[in-house]
Design a protein around this motif. Structure first.
Motif, PDB file in Angstrom:
ATOM      1  N   PHE A  68      44.857  34.771  -6.044  1.00  0.00           N
ATOM      2  CA  PHE A  68      45.285  36.086  -6.531  1.00  0.00           C
ATOM      3  C   PHE A  68      46.510  36.604  -5.797  1.00  0.00           C
ATOM      4  CE2 PHE A  68      42.075  38.217  -9.405  1.00  0.00           C
ATOM      5  CZ  PHE A  68      41.506  37.015  -9.808  1.00  0.00           C
ATOM      6  N   PHE A  69      47.172  35.737  -5.056  1.00  0.00           N
ATOM      7  CA  PHE A  69      48.335  36.193  -4.310  1.00  0.00           C
ATOM      8  C   PHE A  69      49.575  35.930  -5.146  1.00  0.00           C
ATOM      9  CE2 PHE A  69      51.400  36.603  -1.001  1.00  0.00           C
ATOM     10  CZ  PHE A  69      50.864  37.603  -0.217  1.00  0.00           C
ATOM     11  N   ILE A  70      49.902  36.906  -5.960  1.00  0.00           N
ATOM     12  CA  ILE A  70      50.971  36.723  -6.947  1.00  0.00           C
ATOM     13  C   ILE A  70      52.339  36.862  -6.277  1.00  0.00           C
ATOM     14  CG2 ILE A  70      52.019  37.758  -8.991  1.00  0.00           C
ATOM     15  CD1 ILE A  70      49.108  38.466  -9.843  1.00  0.00           C
TER      16      ILE A  70
ATOM     17  N   ILE B 273      55.458  38.147  -6.559  1.00  0.00           N
ATOM     18  CA  ILE B 273      56.012  39.192  -7.425  1.00  0.00           C
ATOM     19  C   ILE B 273      57.454  38.886  -7.810  1.00  0.00           C
ATOM     20  CG2 ILE B 273      56.559  41.653  -7.539  1.00  0.00           C
ATOM     21  CD1 ILE B 273      54.180  42.053  -5.561  1.00  0.00           C
TER      22      ILE B 273
ATOM     23  N   GLU C  95      45.788  42.121 -12.431  1.00  0.00           N
ATOM     24  CA  GLU C  95      46.488  42.118 -11.145  1.00  0.00           C
ATOM     25  C   GLU C  95      47.978  41.859 -11.373  1.00  0.00           C
ATOM     26  OE1 GLU C  95      45.283  42.808  -8.223  1.00  0.00           O
ATOM     27  OE2 GLU C  95      46.358  41.719  -6.649  1.00  0.00           O
TER      28      GLU C  95
ATOM     29  N   LEU D 148      50.955  44.442 -10.275  1.00  0.00           N
ATOM     30  CA  LEU D 148      51.939  44.147  -9.229  1.00  0.00           C
ATOM     31  C   LEU D 148      53.326  43.811  -9.758  1.00  0.00           C
ATOM     32  CD1 LEU D 148      49.842  42.147  -6.622  1.00  0.00           C
ATOM     33  CD2 LEU D 148      50.109  44.599  -6.935  1.00  0.00           C
TER      34      LEU D 148
ATOM     35  N   TYR E 104      43.362  41.125   4.539  1.00  0.00           N
ATOM     36  CA  TYR E 104      43.408  39.878   3.777  1.00  0.00           C
ATOM     37  C   TYR E 104      44.806  39.638   3.221  1.00  0.00           C
ATOM     38  CZ  TYR E 104      42.844  36.836  -0.271  1.00  0.00           C
ATOM     39  OH  TYR E 104      43.001  35.837  -1.192  1.00  0.00           O
ATOM     40  N   ARG E 105      45.386  40.681   2.637  1.00  0.00           N
ATOM     41  CA  ARG E 105      46.719  40.532   2.041  1.00  0.00           C
ATOM     42  C   ARG E 105      47.762  40.235   3.115  1.00  0.00           C
ATOM     43  NH1 ARG E 105      46.848  40.028  -3.571  1.00  0.00           N
ATOM     44  NH2 ARG E 105      49.040  40.599  -3.461  1.00  0.00           N
TER      45      ARG E 105
ATOM     46  N   ARG F 206      47.384  36.661   4.082  1.00  0.00           N
ATOM     47  CA  ARG F 206      47.860  35.818   2.986  1.00  0.00           C
ATOM     48  C   ARG F 206      49.385  35.757   2.995  1.00  0.00           C
ATOM     49  NH1 ARG F 206      45.979  31.746   0.510  1.00  0.00           N
ATOM     50  NH2 ARG F 206      43.899  31.799   1.321  1.00  0.00           N
TER      51      ARG F 206
ATOM     52  N   HIS G 243      51.569  32.300   3.269  1.00  0.00           N
ATOM     53  CA  HIS G 243      52.541  31.838   2.281  1.00  0.00           C
ATOM     54  C   HIS G 243      53.926  31.743   2.896  1.00  0.00           C
ATOM     55  CE1 HIS G 243      50.141  31.576  -1.383  1.00  0.00           C
ATOM     56  NE2 HIS G 243      49.408  32.513  -0.837  1.00  0.00           N
TER      57      HIS G 243
ATOM     58  N   SER H  34      54.266  46.826  -2.190  1.00  0.00           N
ATOM     59  CA  SER H  34      54.279  46.223  -3.520  1.00  0.00           C
ATOM     60  C   SER H  34      52.873  45.837  -3.959  1.00  0.00           C
ATOM     61  CB  SER H  34      55.178  44.991  -3.517  1.00  0.00           C
ATOM     62  OG  SER H  34      54.727  44.100  -2.529  1.00  0.00           O
TER      63      SER H  34
ATOM     64  N   ALA I  16      50.567  48.740  -6.379  1.00  0.00           N
ATOM     65  CA  ALA I  16      50.655  49.043  -7.809  1.00  0.00           C
ATOM     66  C   ALA I  16      51.031  50.488  -8.068  1.00  0.00           C
ATOM     67  CB  ALA I  16      49.344  48.660  -8.490  1.00  0.00           C
TER      68      ALA I  16
END
Lengths: 198, 634
Positions: free
Chosen positions: A44-46, A48, A78, A82, B558-559, B562, B566, B612, B615
Motif C-alpha cells: 500500500f505504499f504508493i 505518488i 488509497e 494520495l 509505519y509510513r 516504509r 523504499h 502527502s 490526503a
C-alpha cells in the motif's frame, strides 16, 4: 491518437475470471498501459510522484476494478486519496488533469435488474458511482459513462467473450478518438455505445 | 645512563613487535607466533640485541595476571558455577592423568621417582597465556572447545598452588637429609607455616578479595570516577590488580588466580566496562612482551648440541598431552571435531613451568643440565603450539569434515521439489515455514546436525549435508528445481554456490540472504537480484516500534519506516552502479549517500513529507479553505 491508462485494482486477481479475461483482452493493445495497483504496491505504499507522472502522460484514464460494497477495493481508494493531491488534481491551483477523460470499468456480482430502483439494490450502478463521478468533476476532468460487467458469478463463457470484445472495442474507439462527446450525453452505460457504432 | 638503557631495551622490544606481529597476522599465523618470532630474532642467538630475557619475562608475566583479571570480568559467577563440572572433572583428570603418564615416561628414562614425579607435575600444565590469547584472537572463547580449554586452564592455575607446596616434599622423598628450609622460605612466608594455618590464610585472603570487590570497590571506584580524572582511574585499576597480585604472591597463591577471582567478583559491577577498557592495553603490551621474552629465552646452544634428542622430547611431550586431551575430550563429549581443536589448544607446556622448574632447582630436585633441558622443551612446546593450531585449521579440520561427511551426511533421495532451501538456521527457518505453510514443496539442506535432528522431530523434511558440495545440490534436484534459496550464514560459500548454479543451471531462480550491502553487490554481480539483507528489515521494524513508543501513531511510524525502506532500495541500486564503476570512488560516494540519507531524514523531520500521506488533511487545503471564508464570517 489518445493514450490510455488503466488503473487496475483487484486484491484477488489470481482467482478472478472476469477481470482476467477483460484485462487480457486489452493489455497488449497499442497505446494502452495497464497499471496493476495490487501488484505494484503490495504494501500500500504508493509512489505518488510516479502515479502522477503516469496520469500526466495519458489522455484517457480507466478506473478498472470489481465492485466491493458498492465501491472500489481499498487500495484504489488509497490511490485516490494520495495521488489526486490537493494542488495537483484539485484546488485553486490544481489543474494538472484538466480535460482528461475518466471511465469506470467495473464488474458486479448482481445482475443488471438488481441495480435498479425496483431491484434489491435500490440504486443503479451510476447512482452508486456518484462519488467517482464527483471526484472526476472536481478534478476538472470528464467522467464518461461506466463500462459494467454484471453477474460475474454466473456469467457464461460466451457472454464473457462478448464483454471482453466490447471492452476492447470501446478502448479502441477511445484511443482512436472516434467518440464524439455529444453522443455520450444521454448514454447510461458505455456498453450501449457498441450497439450504436455497430 | 640507566634510563637510556631502559629506553633502548624498550625500543628493541617494541620495534621487533611492531615489525613482526603485523607480518605474522598477514601470513595468517596469529599474533602469538609473531611475538615469539620477534623474540627469537632479537634474542642472543640471532641478532643478540637483548641478553638474558629472564627478568623481562618475569616482569611480563604480569600480563598473564592482567589477562586473567579481564577474563574474570567477563565471567559472571553463575556461569562459573555452571562450568564446575568441566573445571574440576575435565581439568582435574587432565592434570592427574597427564602428570602420571609423564612420570612413568620419566621413570622409564631412568629418572628417580621424586624427579620423575616433579617432571610429570610440571609438564602437565598448559600455557594460559598462549591459549587464551589464541582463543580470543580467533573468537573461540564461546565455542565449546574454547570453554573446555579455559576450564582446564583454570584448574591448572589452581593446581599450581598445591604443586608449589608439594615440590619441597617431593624433594624430601629422595634425599631426606637435604631438605632446604631456606628454599622453602623463598616461596613466601606462608609456605613454611603449618598446613592448617596456610589454609586459613588462603581462605581469608580470598574472602578479603570477595569482600573488597563486592562492597568496598564500587564505592572507591565511584569516588575516583567522580573526580573525572581518567588517569587516576587507570592508576586505581592497576593498583587494584597489582595489590592483589602481590598479596597472593605473599601467601603463596597464584597471583593470576587471585586477580581472576577479583575479576569475577567485579563482573557485575557498573565499572566493569571501564575497567576492561582501562586494563586491556596494558594486558596486550605485557603479554606481547612476555611472548617475546619466551622467544628470546630459547636456548639454541643446547638445541644445537643435541637437536635430535630435543626434537624427540618436544614431540613426545606434545604427543602425550595431545592423546590424553583427545581421549578426555571424547569422554566429556565435546562436539564432533572439537575434541581435536581442544587437544591441539592445550598440547603445550605452561609458563608456570618456568617458575616451577627454577623452584625445583632451588630445592635441588634438578641439576642445572636437567633444568635447562626441561626449560628448552617447555619453551619449544610453547613456540610450536600456534603452529599446531594452524595445522589443525588447515589440515586436520578439513579432513575430519570430509570424513564425517562420508560417514554421516544423508543420502538425499532424488528430489523433484520445486524449491531448494540451503541453510535452515534462524534465517532459513522463517523462510521455510512461510513456504511450507503455503503448501510449497521444499527440499531443505542444512549442515548443522543438531538443527537437523531437532527440526526433523517437528516433521520438517530436512537433509544433513554440506551444501557447498555440488554433488549434494545435484541429488537435491537442482536440475529440475525452479528456485534455490541461499539462506545459510556462510556468506562466502553462498556466493560460490550462486556462481556455480548460475553457470550450470541458468534457469534456476536464485534468492539469497546477504550479510551487508557489499555482499548484496557481490550477488548483484552474479545477476542474483533478489537479495535480502539479513538485518535490515528487522532493524527497520524495530525502528518503527521505537517511533511508535516515542509518540508517533502506529500508522505514522509505519509510513515513516516504509519511506525509509523504499528510499534505501533506490539508494542501493545507485550505490551498486558506483561500486561497479570504481571501488575507490565508492567509498566517497557512500559518504555522499550517507549525507543524502541524513538530508532526507532531516527534510522529513522539518516539513514532514508525510503530509502527502494525509490526503484531505493536508495543510495547503486548510490554508485555501481559510482564504475562501467570506470576510464577514471571520
Amino acid at each position: 491518437m489518445k493514450k490510455i491508462l488503466i488503473i487496475f485494482a483487484h486484491p484477488a486477481f489470481q482467482k478472478s475470471v472476469i477481470n482476467k479475461t477483460l484485462i487480457d483482452a486489452v493489455k497488449n493493445m497499442e497505446g494502452v498501459t495497464v497499471n496493476d495497483l495490487y501488484e505494484t504496491y503490495p504494501d500500500f505504499f504508493i509512489d505518488i510522484e510516479k502515479e502522477q507522472r503516469l496520469l500526466l502522460e495519458n489522455d484517457v484514464i480507466i478506473w478498472h476494478h470489481p465492485f466491493y460494497w458498492y465501491n472500489a477495493p481499498a487500495l484504489f481508494k488509497e490511490w485516490m486519496d494520495l495521488v489526486l493531491q490537493h494542488g495537483f488534481a484539485y484546488g485553486t491551483t490544481g489543474r494538472a488533469l484538466e480535460g482528461k477523460w475518466v471511465m469506470s470499468a467495473i464488474s458486479t456480482g448482481g445482475q443488471q435488474e438488481v441495480y435498479s430502483k425496483t431491484g434489491s439494490n435500490r440504486y443503479t450502478v451510476n447512482e452508486f458511482l456518484a462519488p467517482f463521478n464527483r471526484s472526476v468533476t472536481l478534478c476538472r476532468m470528464v467522467y464518461l459513462p461506466p463500462f459494467v460487467t454484471y453477474g460475474s458469478h454466473t456469467i457464461s463463457a460466451e457472454k464473457l467473450t462478448q464483454q471482453a470484445d466490447a471492452y476492447r472495442e470501446i478502448l479502441t474507439l477511445l484511443r482512436d478518438d472516434k467518440i464524439n462527446p455529444q453522443e455520450l450525453n444521454d448514454l447510461e452505460y458505455m456498453n450501449n455505445l457498441i450497439a450504436k457504432h455497430a | 645512563m640507566h634510563n637510556q638503557d631502559f629506553f633502548l631495551q624498550a625500543l628493541i622490544y617494541l620495534g621487533a613487535a611492531v615489525v613482526t606481529v603485523p607480518l605474522a597476522k598477514k601470513l595468517g599465523l596469529g599474533s602469538v607466533l609473531g611475538y615469539l618470532m620477534a623474540g627469537i630474532i632479537i634474542g642472543p642467538f640471532v641478532l643478540g640485541l637483548v641478553g638474558q630475557a629472564d627478568e623481562v619475562m618475569h616482569f611480563a608475566e604480569f600480563g598473564v595476571v592482567l589477562m586473567l583479571f579481564l577474563i574474570g570480568l567477563e565471567l559472571e559467577p553463575s556461569l562459573l558455577w555452571r562450568m564446575r563440572r568441566s573445571i574440576f572433572g575435565l581439568g582435574g583428570l587432565q592434570v592427574l592423568i597427564t602428570a602420571l603418564v609423564i612420570t612413568f615416561i620419566a621413570l622409564a628414562m631412568n629418572f628417580q621417582v621424586n624427579r620423575a614425579l616433579a617432571i610429570g607435575l610440571i609438564l602437565a600444565l598448559s600455557s594460559t597465556a598462549i591459549v587464551l590469547q589464541t582463543l580470543s584472537e580467533k573468537g573461540l572463547m564461546r565455542n565449546t572447545a574454547g570453554r573446555s580449554a579455559f576450564s582446564v586452564l583454570l584448574f591448572q592455575d589452581m593446581a599450581v598452588i598445591p604443586i608449589l607446596a608439594l615440590l619441597p616434599l617431593i624433594a624430601k622423598l629422595g634425599q631426606p637429609a637435604d631438605l632446604s628450609e631456606t628454599a622453602l622460605a623463598k616461596v613466601g612466608n606462608v609456605a613454611s607455616m603449618p598446613g592448617w594455618l596456610q589454609l586459613i590464610i588462603i581462605i581469608g585472603a580470598i574472602a578479603t578479595i570477595v569482600f573488597i570487590g563486592r562492597f568496598a570497590a564500587r564505592h572507591i571506584f565511584r569516588l575516583i570516577a567522580e573526580t573525572g580524572l581518567h588517569e587516576v582511574f587507570v592508576a586505581l585499576a592497576l593498583l587494584l590488580v597489582i595489590g592483589i597480585a602481590l598479596a597472593m604472591d605473599q601467601i603463596g597463591l597464584s597471583p593470576a588466580l587471585g586477580t581472576f577471582i577479583a575479576g569475577v567478583v567485579l563482573a557485575d559491577s557498573e565499572y566493569r566496562h571501564e575497567l576492561e577498557t582501562t586494563i586491556d592495553p596494558f594486558k596486550g603490551l605485557l603479554l606481547g612482551l612476555f611472548f617475546i621474552s619466551v622467544g628470546a629465552s630459547i636456548n639454541f646452544n643446547l638445541f644445537i648440541e643435541n637437536p635430535l634428542l630435543v626434537i624427540a622430547l618436544v614431540g613426545l611431550l606434545i604427543a602425550v598431552k595431545f592423546i590424553i586431551l583427545l581421549i578426555l575430550g571424547r569422554i566429556f563429549r565435546l562436539k564432533k571435531g572439537y575434541e581435536f581443536l581442544f587437544a591441539f589448544l592445550l598440547a603445550q607446556s605452561s609458563e608456570f613451568s618456568f617458575v616451577l622448574i627454577s623452584f625445583s632447582k632451588q630445592n635441588q630436585l634438578f641439576d642445572d643440565k636437567t633444568a635447562a633441558m626441561l626449560l628448552l622443551v617447555v619453551t619449544l612446546s610453547m613456540a610450536i603450539s600456534p603452529l599446531l593450531l594452524i595445522f589443525n585449521d588447515k589440515a586436520v579440520s578439513p579432513i575430519l569434515a570430509r570424513w564425517q561427511n562420508k560417514l554421516e551426511y544423508d543420502e538425499v533421495e532424488e528430489q523433484e521439489n520445486p524449491v531448494i532451501l540451503a541453510g535452515f538456521g534462524r534465517f532459513g527457518l522463517v523462510v521455510g515455514r512461510i513456504l511450507l505453510a503455503n503448501n510449497i514443496k521444499v527440499t531443505i539442506l542444512d549442515n548443522n546436525p543438531s538443527n537437523v535432528e531437532i527440526l526433523r522431530k517437528y516433521g520438517f523434511k530436512l537433509y544433513f549435508g554440506d551444501v557447498t558440495r555440488p554433488q549434494l545440490l545435484e541429488t537435491a534436484g537442482i536440475k529440475n528445481a525452479r528456485m534455490l534459496i541461499l539462506s545459510m550464514a556462510e556468506h562466502d560459500e553462498a556466493l560460490k554456490i550462486a556462481a556455480y548454479v548460475r553457470e550450470k543451471y541458468p534457469h534456476v531462480k536464485i534468492l539469497a540472504r546477504a550479510k551487508d550491502i557489499f555482499h548484496v553487490f557481490e550477488f548483484f554481480k552474479l545477476d542474483v537480484r533478489t537479495v535480502q539483507r539479513e538485518m535490515f528489515e528487522s532493524a527497520a521494524e524495530l525502528g518503527a516500534k521505537a517511533l511508535n513508543e516515542l509518540g508517533y501513531t502506529k500508522y505514522e511510524a509505519y509510513r515513516a519506516t516504509r519511506t525509509f525502506k523504499h528510499h534505501e532500495d533506490s539508494v542501493t541500486d545507485e550505490l551498486y552502479r558506483h561500486w561497479m564503476e570504481d571501488h575507490n570512488e565508492f567509498i566517497r560516494e557512500t559518504r555522499r549517500f550517507a549525507e543524502q540519507v541524513s538530508e532526507t531524514l532531516q527534510t522529513e523531520k522539518n516539513f514532514s513529507i508525510h503530509d502527502s500521506d494525509c490526503a484531505w488533511d493536508v495543510d495547503t487545503l486548510k490554508d485555501e479553505a481559510q482564504k475562501n471564508i467570506p470576510k464577514k464570517q471571520q
